[in-house]
Design a protein around this motif. Structure first.
Motif, short mmCIF file in Angstrom:
data_model
loop_
_atom_site.label_atom_id
_atom_site.label_comp_id
_atom_site.label_asym_id
_atom_site.label_seq_id
_atom_site.Cartn_x
_atom_site.Cartn_y
_atom_site.Cartn_z
N VAL A 108 -51.27 7.81 -44.16
CA VAL A 108 -50.72 7.68 -45.50
C VAL A 108 -51.80 7.98 -46.53
N ILE B 122 -49.08 -2.94 -40.91
CA ILE B 122 -47.92 -2.37 -41.57
C ILE B 122 -48.22 -2.13 -43.04
N ILE C 287 -49.15 6.09 -38.32
CA ILE C 287 -48.77 6.94 -39.45
C ILE C 287 -49.93 7.03 -40.43
N ARG D 213 -34.30 5.31 -48.48
CA ARG D 213 -35.64 5.86 -48.29
C ARG D 213 -35.99 6.74 -49.47
N THR E 82 -41.76 3.60 -34.96
CA THR E 82 -41.71 4.99 -35.39
C THR E 82 -42.26 5.93 -34.35
N GLY F 248 -41.01 6.29 -41.36
CA GLY F 248 -41.04 4.88 -41.72
C GLY F 248 -39.75 4.18 -41.34
N SER G 184 -45.85 1.38 -33.32
CA SER G 184 -44.68 0.98 -34.09
C SER G 184 -43.40 1.56 -33.55
N THR H 17 -47.09 1.02 -38.72
CA THR H 17 -45.72 1.14 -39.23
C THR H 17 -45.75 1.19 -40.75
N VAL H 18 -44.80 1.92 -41.31
CA VAL H 18 -44.58 1.93 -42.76
C VAL H 18 -43.16 1.44 -43.01
N LEU H 19 -43.02 0.44 -43.86
CA LEU H 19 -41.71 -0.11 -44.22
C LEU H 19 -41.38 0.27 -45.66
N PHE H 20 -40.27 0.95 -45.85
CA PHE H 20 -39.81 1.27 -47.20
C PHE H 20 -38.85 0.18 -47.66
#
Length: 486
Positions: free
Chosen positions: A278, A172, A276, A147, A272, A156, A270, A290-293
């Motif tokens: 951003v 996402i 979220i 991350r 999470t 995330g 999500s 959702t946030v995907l790293f």
């Protein structure tokens, strides 16, 4: 001679470690043990190649009705059932883990479901409290997603988490431009998720051929993925009514809805725990489920006792090894992603086999890491082997043979998809230095092209090969005139 519990102790039950353990035990009669703290099969089988490829297959059915209709079939597009797919996926992964365990058992390898770390160069301590000794120790602990160092990054998810989502998000944001980020962008878009992707660089898939990655980026945008290059995340946090001015995503269902309303409309949000907020480097503020790293992977080498035995690690934590996978401690070897050489499952397996030859068969064997074919499972796929045009022209004068066209199958259906076939050829030796394919099933094609290129095939060898018609791949042997010299 010292009396050890085992001839070989392997730390890590992924593809490379399992192959080395069972071959050493089965072929040489060595007393072998293996410790794995998580699931057998490692990243590839449990949280990488295999489940990802099954998700690729699932995502490709999204346009079957549209294409089928053009061919005269009376078809209606349905909806994707994540719960049904996820159930089948978990069953298959359980089966494959069982296969790995059986392979070890049937080869006579003793296994420990435990974390192992080095005590000295012949001793490992297990999380169960046991201590085991071995004449030789092999570290094959793979890598892990990382991350970014960003406040609230814990909100995330990373690539490992994708396969454990209880429900698919409506929207996402994917951060990153490497192959993992791009593959999941295409997969999730195909499964019906609204996908936005931020990448801080000028173009995705850095390190691959510029022409090939440019076509993939263009195709992703045409399919509806909101791909923003030169863009990164600067702030993130739980969405609230304070973020009602943020740009809503399609899952908000009504333009101008507040973040709280968006969460209600999206139903279960999500993994999470909620939407979220951003903020990006271009000043835009948006809300995503959702946030995907997907910003890189680091070797799994922390807290393994490496310093205690004088094993050197690199900047990212990779274990430093020689050509024969030996560390600075003469009885300890390391293979696979933990060494950060070429991070591909078949390479780890090859390194495991070479290790057995070196350490147990008195046949020192180094793995050839040159001209390794690989594939990126975007839509369309990319298959590549050898040098990109950019890398090749820095070394010598090259000719570029290239063609891009609409493939027959989807052109007939009125779709705008394009494919690319490209050869990079040395002017001096006439050898094909690189082959790059962007097309459906490019991974299948590049495997065969890789054999010829590894053998040192020249452009004239390709020219002498009769084409298979009508296929996309016939273009590889019918390009007679270079497009340019570089």
């Amino acid at each position: 001679m010292a009396d050890y519990d085992y001839d070989l102790f392997v730390i890590g039950g992924g593809s490379g470690g399992v192959r080395a353990a069972r071959v050493a035990a089965g072929d040489t009669g060595a007393r072998v043990a293996l410790a794995e703290e998580d699931r057998y099969g490692g990243t590839c089988v449990i949280r990488g190649c295999v489940p990802k490829k099954l998700m690729v297959f699932a995502s490709e059915f999204s346009d079957v009705a549209e294409v089928g209709s053009a061919y005269g079939w009376n078809m209606t597009a349905g909806s994707f059932d994540w719960q049904s797919f996820r159930g089948h996926l978990n069953t298959e992964l359980d089966r494959l883990e069982g296969v790995y365990r059986s392979l070890l058992k049937n080869s006579g390898v003793e296994t420990f479901d435990a974390r192992a770390k080095l005590v000295d160069k012949h001793t490992v301590a297990l999380s169960t409290g046991e201590t085991k000794t071995a004449k030789t120790i092999l570290i094959a602990t793979g890598g892990r997603p990382v991350r970014p160092d960003l406040p609230n990054a814990h909100l995330g998810i990373v690539s490992d988490d994708i396969f454990h989502l209880e429900t698919l998000p409506k929207s996402i944001l994917i951060i990153g431009g490497g192959y993992i980020a791009c593959e999941f962008a295409c997969i999730l878009h195909g499964l019906g998720v609204e996908v936005t992707q931020y990448y801080r660089g000028a173009q995705i898939l850095r390190g691959f051929d510029d022409e090939a990655r440019g076509l993939i980026a263009e195709s992703m945008r045409e399919r509806g993925i909101d791909l923003a290059t030169g863009t990164n995340i600067v702030e993130m946090g739980p969405a609230s009514d304070d973020h009602s001015g943020a740009t809503p995503t399609a899952s908000d269902a009504a333009m101008g809805a507040s973040a709280a309303q968006a969460a209600d409309l999206a139903g279960e949000s999500s993994a999470t725990g909620g939407p979220i907020w951003v903020k990006s480097t271009n000043g835009h503020e948006r809300v995503f489920d959702t946030v995907l790293f997907a910003t890189g992977r680091d070797p799994n080498s922390t807290d393994m006792g490496l310093d205690a035995v004088g094993i050197e690690t690199g900047r990212r934590g990779e274990i430093v090894v020689d050509a024969y996978s030996r560390t600075a401690a003469d009885s300890v070897y390391a293979i696979g992603d933990v060494t950060n050489r070429v991070n591909l499952t078949p390479v780890a397996i090859r390194e495991g086999m070479a290790f057995v030859e070196t350490a147990f068969k008195d046949n020192p064997t180094a793995v050839d890491h040159e001209l390794i074919p690989s594939a990126v499972f975007t839509q369309p796929e990319m298959g590549t082997v050898g040098l990109s045009e950019e890398a090749a022209r820095e070394q010598e004068e090259v000719e570029i043979y290239c063609t891009s066209f609409r493939p027959m199958r989807t052109a007939f259906a009125g779709q705008s998809d394009r494919v690319l076939m490209k050869l990079v050829v040395s002017v001096a030796s006439r050898k094909v230095l690189g082959c790059h394919i962007v097309a459906p099933n490019a991974g299948e094609m590049i495997q065969l092209a890789g054999i010829a290129i590894k053998m040192g095939a020249t452009k004239e060898d390709f020219d002498r090969t009769v084409a298979v018609h009508p296929t996309m791949s016939e273009e590889i042997v019918t390009m007679k005139t270079p497009m340019r010299t570089a």
